[in-house]
Design an enzyme around this catalytic site. Structure first.
Site, PDB file in Angstrom:
ATOM      1  N   ASP A 150       0.869  -1.184   0.000  1.00 42.24           N
ATOM      2  CA  ASP A 150       0.000   0.000   0.000  1.00 42.24           C
ATOM      3  C   ASP A 150       0.903   1.231   0.000  1.00 42.24           C
ATOM      4  O   ASP A 150       2.072   1.158   0.363  1.00 42.24           O
ATOM      5  CB  ASP A 150      -0.884   0.011   1.262  1.00 42.24           C
ATOM      6  CG  ASP A 150      -2.154   0.841   1.099  1.00 42.24           C
ATOM      7  OD1 ASP A 150      -3.253   0.277   1.135  1.00 42.24           O
ATOM      8  OD2 ASP A 150      -2.039   2.081   0.950  1.00 42.24           O
ATOM      9  N   VAL A 165       1.054   2.360  -6.788  1.00 43.68           N
ATOM     10  CA  VAL A 165       0.780   1.552  -7.983  1.00 43.68           C
ATOM     11  C   VAL A 165       0.805   2.378  -9.277  1.00 43.68           C
ATOM     12  O   VAL A 165       0.869   1.810 -10.365  1.00 43.68           O
ATOM     13  CB  VAL A 165      -0.565   0.773  -7.870  1.00 43.68           C
ATOM     14  CG1 VAL A 165      -0.503  -0.266  -6.766  1.00 43.68           C
ATOM     15  CG2 VAL A 165      -1.753   1.719  -7.710  1.00 43.68           C
ATOM     16  N   ASN A 182      -6.025  -4.214  -5.978  1.00 42.51           N
ATOM     17  CA  ASN A 182      -7.202  -3.633  -5.327  1.00 42.51           C
ATOM     18  C   ASN A 182      -7.044  -2.170  -4.961  1.00 42.51           C
ATOM     19  O   ASN A 182      -8.036  -1.494  -4.697  1.00 42.51           O
ATOM     20  CB  ASN A 182      -7.465  -4.499  -4.071  1.00 42.51           C
ATOM     21  CG  ASN A 182      -8.366  -3.845  -3.080  1.00 42.51           C
ATOM     22  OD1 ASN A 182      -9.575  -3.784  -3.292  1.00 42.51           O
ATOM     23  ND2 ASN A 182      -7.798  -3.316  -1.997  1.00 42.51           N
ATOM     24  N   TYR A 215     -13.779   7.814 -11.946  1.00 45.68           N
ATOM     25  CA  TYR A 215     -13.895   6.537 -11.223  1.00 45.68           C
ATOM     26  C   TYR A 215     -14.604   5.505 -12.103  1.00 45.68           C
ATOM     27  O   TYR A 215     -14.132   4.377 -12.262  1.00 45.68           O
ATOM     28  CB  TYR A 215     -14.657   6.777  -9.918  1.00 45.68           C
ATOM     29  CG  TYR A 215     -14.672   5.588  -8.983  1.00 45.68           C
ATOM     30  CD1 TYR A 215     -13.588   5.336  -8.137  1.00 45.68           C
ATOM     31  CD2 TYR A 215     -15.758   4.728  -8.935  1.00 45.68           C
ATOM     32  CE1 TYR A 215     -13.602   4.254  -7.275  1.00 45.68           C
ATOM     33  CE2 TYR A 215     -15.779   3.640  -8.080  1.00 45.68           C
ATOM     34  CZ  TYR A 215     -14.701   3.402  -7.240  1.00 45.68           C
ATOM     35  OH  TYR A 215     -14.706   2.323  -6.392  1.00 45.68           O
ATOM     36  N   LYS A 249     -12.983   2.114 -13.646  1.00 45.48           N
ATOM     37  CA  LYS A 249     -13.483   0.785 -13.249  1.00 45.48           C
ATOM     38  C   LYS A 249     -13.992   0.009 -14.458  1.00 45.48           C
ATOM     39  O   LYS A 249     -13.810  -1.206 -14.546  1.00 45.48           O
ATOM     40  CB  LYS A 249     -14.561   0.922 -12.179  1.00 45.48           C
ATOM     41  CG  LYS A 249     -14.035   1.489 -10.842  1.00 45.48           C
ATOM     42  CD  LYS A 249     -12.912   0.649 -10.276  1.00 45.48           C
ATOM     43  CE  LYS A 249     -12.511   1.085  -8.867  1.00 45.48           C
ATOM     44  NZ  LYS A 249     -11.398   0.289  -8.330  1.00 45.48           N
ATOM     45  N   THR A 278     -15.941   1.315   4.244  1.00 50.56           N
ATOM     46  CA  THR A 278     -14.476   1.355   4.367  1.00 50.56           C
ATOM     47  C   THR A 278     -14.077   2.819   4.573  1.00 50.56           C
ATOM     48  O   THR A 278     -14.936   3.707   4.535  1.00 50.56           O
ATOM     49  CB  THR A 278     -13.796   0.850   3.062  1.00 50.56           C
ATOM     50  OG1 THR A 278     -14.127   1.765   2.007  1.00 50.56           O
ATOM     51  CG2 THR A 278     -14.233  -0.550   2.668  1.00 50.56           C
TER      52      THR A 278
HETATM   53  N1  NAD Z   1     -15.942   0.953  -0.570  1.00 51.86           N
HETATM   54  C1  NAD Z   1     -16.751   0.773  -1.607  1.00 51.86           C
HETATM   55  O1  NAD Z   1     -17.983   1.008  -1.525  1.00 51.86           O
HETATM   56  C2  NAD Z   1     -16.191   0.254  -2.904  1.00 51.86           C
HETATM   57  C3  NAD Z   1     -17.090  -0.163  -3.898  1.00 51.86           C
HETATM   58  C4  NAD Z   1     -16.598  -0.638  -5.108  1.00 51.86           C
HETATM   59  C5  NAD Z   1     -15.246  -0.727  -5.311  1.00 51.86           C
HETATM   60  N2  NAD Z   1     -14.378  -0.303  -4.338  1.00 51.86           N
HETATM   61  C6  NAD Z   1     -12.945  -0.421  -4.623  1.00 51.86           C
HETATM   62  O2  NAD Z   1     -12.352  -1.241  -3.656  1.00 51.86           O
HETATM   63  C7  NAD Z   1     -10.943  -0.946  -3.590  1.00 51.86           C
HETATM   64  C8  NAD Z   1     -10.551  -0.798  -2.142  1.00 51.86           C
HETATM   65  O3  NAD Z   1     -11.186   0.359  -1.601  1.00 51.86           O
HETATM   66  P1  NAD Z   1     -11.770   0.420  -0.122  1.00 51.86           P
HETATM   67  O4  NAD Z   1     -13.209   0.673  -0.235  1.00 51.86           O
HETATM   68  O5  NAD Z   1     -11.280  -0.751   0.674  1.00 51.86           O
HETATM   69  O6  NAD Z   1     -11.148   1.788   0.399  1.00 51.86           O
HETATM   70  P2  NAD Z   1      -9.859   2.087   1.281  1.00 51.86           P
HETATM   71  O7  NAD Z   1      -9.632   3.537   1.126  1.00 51.86           O
HETATM   72  O8  NAD Z   1     -10.012   1.518   2.626  1.00 51.86           O
HETATM   73  O9  NAD Z   1      -8.709   1.249   0.547  1.00 51.86           O
HETATM   74  C9  NAD Z   1      -8.001   1.708  -0.569  1.00 51.86           C
HETATM   75  C10 NAD Z   1      -6.520   1.502  -0.289  1.00 51.86           C
HETATM   76  O10 NAD Z   1      -5.768   1.823  -1.477  1.00 51.86           O
HETATM   77  C11 NAD Z   1      -4.603   2.514  -1.053  1.00 51.86           C
HETATM   78  N3  NAD Z   1      -4.069   3.320  -2.144  1.00 51.86           N
HETATM   79  C12 NAD Z   1      -4.594   4.483  -2.634  1.00 51.86           C
HETATM   80  N4  NAD Z   1      -3.801   4.946  -3.607  1.00 51.86           N
HETATM   81  C13 NAD Z   1      -2.773   4.071  -3.736  1.00 51.86           C
HETATM   82  C14 NAD Z   1      -1.631   4.013  -4.577  1.00 51.86           C
HETATM   83  N5  NAD Z   1      -1.369   4.974  -5.478  1.00 51.86           N
HETATM   84  N6  NAD Z   1      -0.778   2.969  -4.457  1.00 51.86           N
HETATM   85  C15 NAD Z   1      -1.021   2.011  -3.527  1.00 51.86           C
HETATM   86  N7  NAD Z   1      -2.066   2.020  -2.692  1.00 51.86           N
HETATM   87  C16 NAD Z   1      -2.941   3.025  -2.808  1.00 51.86           C
HETATM   88  C17 NAD Z   1      -5.060   3.354   0.129  1.00 51.86           C
HETATM   89  O11 NAD Z   1      -3.968   3.788   0.924  1.00 51.86           O
HETATM   90  C18 NAD Z   1      -6.015   2.414   0.833  1.00 51.86           C
HETATM   91  O12 NAD Z   1      -5.383   1.651   1.830  1.00 51.86           O
HETATM   92  C19 NAD Z   1     -10.751   0.306  -4.430  1.00 51.86           C
HETATM   93  O13 NAD Z   1     -10.235  -0.056  -5.699  1.00 51.86           O
HETATM   94  C20 NAD Z   1     -12.149   0.866  -4.566  1.00 51.86           C
HETATM   95  O14 NAD Z   1     -12.303   1.640  -5.723  1.00 51.86           O
HETATM   96  C21 NAD Z   1     -14.833   0.170  -3.147  1.00 51.86           C
END
Ligand code: NAD
Length: 251
Positions: free
Chosen positions: A38, A63, A89, A155, A159, A190
């Protein structure tokens, strides 16, 4: 640890919290040794895995930086002796505004992390998996890549792009014993959605009301789908964009 991922080596990005952390813990509980990566510190994720009797190491990665991603994959292979499962992710939400107002700098940032970042990870993971003779890659997309959400131009584009990358690569490597799938979560509680709730009060409630189940998911409910896609139980699954969404896209 024994389980459906026993003996496997897994890499999880975005593992400092949320869906990534829950999936890293679930993969470890299923028997995998896990590299958690991360841009933020993953100490808590490593501690959770170790406390549960699993094995994990952490590294810092952005990333969006291909060289950093290449180093992350090499470091995982060096640390554990291979790479069988990759959960790409890491992601950010971007600003909530309509398309005609969307700021160019945020567009570039969201695409760089959420789309190009997944491609960077796949590119370097695939180089290793081709040499090793197989693997399973899971990318985090979203229901926003499948249906219109509104106020999320970059976004949604990123996606939908992740789903395209997933299907394209699934075709390319189906005969190399490499399966590539995406999970498309609906609303999940989250840091990402809690911060949106902070800046747009009532956001999580509105998200829950849009869900046929009337609630958002816990990260663990996405993690169990990730473990299944990673496991041999999903041996005939490739090129799929699997909604884990409480029925959201069925509406
Ligand atoms: N929470 C939701 O409702 C939801 C719904 C659909 C998809 N998602 C997707 O799920 C994935 C995880 O998100 P989440 O909801 O757990 O949120 P989150 O913010 O808890 O987790 C995202 C993580 O990605 C890390 N991150 C951000 N930019 C980064 C980078 N450049 N390099 C490495 N790490 C990086 C952050 O530090 C964080 O720990 C994401 O891709 C998000 O788009 C989330």
């Amino acid at each position: 640890m024994t389980g459906v991922c026993a003996g496997r080596i897994a890499l999880v990005t975005g593992a400092a919290g949320g869906i990534g952390r829950a999936s890293a813990v679930a993969l470890a509980q299923a028997g995998a040794r896990v590299m958690v990566a991360d841009v933020a510190a993953c100490d808590e994720t490593v501690a959770l895995i170790k406390n549960a009797g699993g094995e994990a190491r952490a590294l810092t990665v952005n990333v969006a930086d291909e060289q950093a991603v290449a180093r992350m994959v090499s470091a995982t292979v060096e640390a554990f002796g291979g790479l069988d499962i990759a959960f790409n992710n890491a992601g950010v939400a971007g600003v909530f505004t309509k398309t005609h107002d969307y700021p160019a700098d945020d567009w570039a940032r969201v695409i760089a992390i959420n789309l190009t970042g997944v491609w960077h990870c796949m590119k370097h993971e695939l180089q290793h998996m081709l040499k090793a003779g197989g693997g399973s890659i899971i990318n985090t997309a979203s229901v926003a890549g499948l249906v219109g959400m509104g106020h999320a131009a970059a976004y949604s584009a990123a996606k939908a792009g992740v789903i395209g990358l997933t299907k394209n690569a699934a075709m390319e490597y189906a005969r190399n014993n490499i399966r590539i799938n995406a999970v498309c979560p609906g609303g999940v509680r989250t840091n990402m959605t809690e911060s949106a709730d902070h800046s747009l009060p009532g956001f999580l409630d509105r998200l829950a009301k849009l869900e046929p189940m009337g609630r958002v998911a816990a990260p663990e409910e996405i993690a169990s789908a990730v473990v299944w896609l990673a496991s041999d139980g999903a041996s005939f699954m490739t090129g799929h964009a699997l909604p884990v969404d409480g029925g959201y896209v069925a509406r």
